[in-house]
Design a protein around this motif. Sequence first.
Motif, mmCIF file in Angstrom:
data_model
loop_
_atom_site.group_PDB
_atom_site.id
_atom_site.type_symbol
_atom_site.label_atom_id
_atom_site.label_comp_id
_atom_site.label_asym_id
_atom_site.label_seq_id
_atom_site.Cartn_x
_atom_site.Cartn_y
_atom_site.Cartn_z
ATOM 1 N N TYR A 43 0.813 -1.208 0.000
ATOM 2 C CA TYR A 43 0.000 0.000 0.000
ATOM 3 C C TYR A 43 0.851 1.264 0.000
ATOM 4 O O TYR A 43 0.520 2.244 -0.663
ATOM 5 C CB TYR A 43 -0.944 0.028 1.195
ATOM 6 N N TRP A 65 -12.084 -0.532 1.728
ATOM 7 C CA TRP A 65 -11.492 -1.572 2.575
ATOM 8 C C TRP A 65 -12.520 -2.687 2.641
ATOM 9 O O TRP A 65 -13.551 -2.557 3.280
ATOM 10 C CB TRP A 65 -11.171 -1.033 3.967
ATOM 11 N N TYR A 70 -7.820 -3.124 8.213
ATOM 12 C CA TYR A 70 -7.129 -2.262 7.252
ATOM 13 C C TYR A 70 -5.747 -2.879 7.125
ATOM 14 O O TYR A 70 -4.956 -2.835 8.046
ATOM 15 C CB TYR A 70 -6.986 -0.836 7.771
ATOM 16 N N PHE A 72 -3.189 -1.990 5.963
ATOM 17 C CA PHE A 72 -2.236 -0.921 5.708
ATOM 18 C C PHE A 72 -1.986 -0.204 7.033
ATOM 19 O O PHE A 72 -2.516 0.882 7.285
ATOM 20 C CB PHE A 72 -2.831 0.023 4.663
ATOM 21 N N TRP A 75 -1.420 3.585 7.230
ATOM 22 C CA TRP A 75 -2.336 4.421 6.461
ATOM 23 C C TRP A 75 -2.355 5.860 6.963
ATOM 24 O O TRP A 75 -2.428 6.790 6.171
ATOM 25 C CB TRP A 75 -3.748 3.831 6.461
#
Length: 93
Positions: A43, A65, A70, A72, A75
């Motif tokens: 990501y 998502w 998530y 990531f 993020w």
Amino acid sequence: RWLMHSECRTEDPAEADFFFVPVYAACVMTKEGKLAGDMDAFYTNLVTEGLPHFRDRGQDHVFLWSSETYDFPAWHKHIHSSIFLSVEAQPIE
């Protein structure tokens, strides 16, 4: 499919109000042989090099998502201004 054929879709990025980024982590992991721990780097690379119109911390990007997490973890460093669509109100951390 609906978005691909919608009248609100444009092929000209200058005309776009938003950019939709549907990333399905399970599909990426299966197709590319990645583990859950690899997804953060995936990501990060996507938002730093793979999205040509990514600007202003992604405030005009809508991320989907599609799982209960998530995938990531970083993020908040890269897309904290983006719009999130999620299947879970509180993702599993």
